[in-house]
Design a protein around this motif. Structure first.
Motif, short mmCIF file in Angstrom:
data_model
loop_
_atom_site.label_atom_id
_atom_site.label_comp_id
_atom_site.label_asym_id
_atom_site.label_seq_id
_atom_site.Cartn_x
_atom_site.Cartn_y
_atom_site.Cartn_z
N THR A 109 -44.57 -4.67 -6.80
CA THR A 109 -43.28 -4.62 -7.69
C THR A 109 -43.93 -4.05 -8.99
O THR A 109 -43.06 -3.44 -9.78
CB THR A 109 -42.65 -5.89 -7.80
N LEU A 110 -44.94 -4.86 -9.40
CA LEU A 110 -45.46 -4.49 -10.85
C LEU A 110 -45.90 -3.07 -10.81
O LEU A 110 -45.73 -2.42 -11.80
CB LEU A 110 -46.66 -5.38 -11.09
N LYS A 147 -44.78 -0.39 -9.11
CA LYS A 147 -43.45 0.30 -9.09
C LYS A 147 -43.06 0.40 -10.61
O LYS A 147 -42.65 1.53 -11.04
CB LYS A 147 -42.33 -0.35 -8.31
N SER A 148 -43.01 -0.71 -11.37
CA SER A 148 -42.68 -0.71 -12.62
C SER A 148 -43.59 0.03 -13.67
O SER A 148 -43.09 0.76 -14.40
CB SER A 148 -42.77 -2.51 -12.85
N ASN A 180 -33.44 -0.04 -6.99
CA ASN A 180 -34.93 -0.70 -7.47
C ASN A 180 -35.11 0.01 -8.78
O ASN A 180 -35.57 -1.01 -9.73
CB ASN A 180 -35.95 -0.19 -6.61
N ILE A 188 -35.23 -2.18 -12.13
CA ILE A 188 -36.30 -2.25 -13.12
C ILE A 188 -36.13 -1.62 -14.45
O ILE A 188 -36.52 -2.33 -15.66
CB ILE A 188 -37.81 -1.62 -12.53
N THR A 243 -34.36 -4.33 -16.70
CA THR A 243 -35.20 -5.27 -17.36
C THR A 243 -36.20 -4.64 -18.43
O THR A 243 -36.22 -5.46 -19.58
CB THR A 243 -36.28 -5.82 -16.31
N TYR A 244 -36.46 -3.64 -18.37
CA TYR A 244 -37.37 -3.02 -19.35
C TYR A 244 -36.42 -2.70 -20.71
O TYR A 244 -36.91 -3.14 -22.01
CB TYR A 244 -37.63 -1.58 -18.81
#
Length: 250
Positions: free
Chosen positions: A9-10, A12-13, A42, A46, A49-50
């Motif tokens: 996941t990190l 991808k971020s 997805n 993300i 959140t950013y």
């Protein structure tokens, strides 16, 4: 072989953050999804959140996203800790003012170079800023100056990872020819981009070493081919003189 990311996941971020470049400063959810092969949901989660944390912001005029000021804040912290800007920029600015040409400084980043600093004289209104961008080493003077002076093991790896794509009629596309070019650079002490990356633009580059002797990066002068061609030796000498000023500061 590239090691598989332990926190997917990190990864991808981070992949999403790295989609934004100087050439592509804004992107929509669908565009990012298509670039990375991720589900839109997805990407949206993300990005949201950013956005909450200030790393990405939405342009109200276009509806697309761009890097936020939090990224700039972190870059200032890095710059302050490294102290490179204060060491590099004054000599670069002095050199650019003396010769009235664009001056760049870059550091190695894997098989590529990253442009950290650029100084643009008043008459360079057509010059595109390269600061923050990366480029392959084999076809740029600043890249070849670094490649010629990398430790042997790093140089071998970097050479093997160059694409050797032909950008112009002058681009070096054979690794054997590149090795010969690097040897010539070490003998004369400077590199030349003979319109190898962009037709009409010629560059001269030199390595920049830290005070202790290790390679820091490289500095180059860039300008229209006819103008630079007449002053290659002069520019190389001035680059060396100013690179030594940087070395004393690092």
């Amino acid at each position: 072989m590239t090691e598989e990311a332990k926190v997917k996941t990190l990864k991808k971020s981070l992949d999403i953050l790295e989609c934004f470049t100087i050439a592509v400063p804004e992107l929509g959810i669908s565009e990012i999804s298509e670039r990375l092969g991720l589900y839109k949901s997805n990407v949206h989660n993300i990005i949201s959140t950013y956005e909450q944390r200030g790393y990405i912001e939405r342009n109200p005029e276009t509806g697309k996203y761009r890097l936020g000021t939090k990224i700039l804040e972190l870059s200032y912290i890095i710059n302050a800790n490294l102290g490179l800007h204060n060491a590099i920029h004054p000599p670069m600015s002095a050199l650019s003012g003396e010769i009235n040409e664009v001056v760049y400084f870059a550091v190695p980043k894997g098989p590529r170079v990253m442009y950290l600093e650029g100084v643009y004289p008043v008459n360079s209104f057509n010059a595109r800023s390269m600061v923050g961008e990366t480029a392959e080493m084999y076809c740029t003077s600043i890249g070849k100056a670094i490649l010629a002076y990398l430790p042997p093991d790093q140089a071998i790896k970097a050479i093997s990872e160059q694409s050797m794509i032909k950008h112009t009629a002058n681009t070096i596309t054979e690794r054997g020819a590149l090795l010969d070019e690097l040897e010539a650079i070490r003998k004369r002490g400077y590199s030349i981009d003979n319109m190898e990356h962009e037709f009409g633009i010629k560059c001269v580059g030199v390595p920049v070493f830290r005070r202790g002797g290790s390679l820091l990066g490289a500095m180059s002068v860039s300008g229209p081919s006819p103008r630079v061609e007449e002053k290659i030796e002069e520019y190389a000498a001035k680059l060396h003189a100013y690179s030594q000023k940087i070395s004393l500061r690092t």
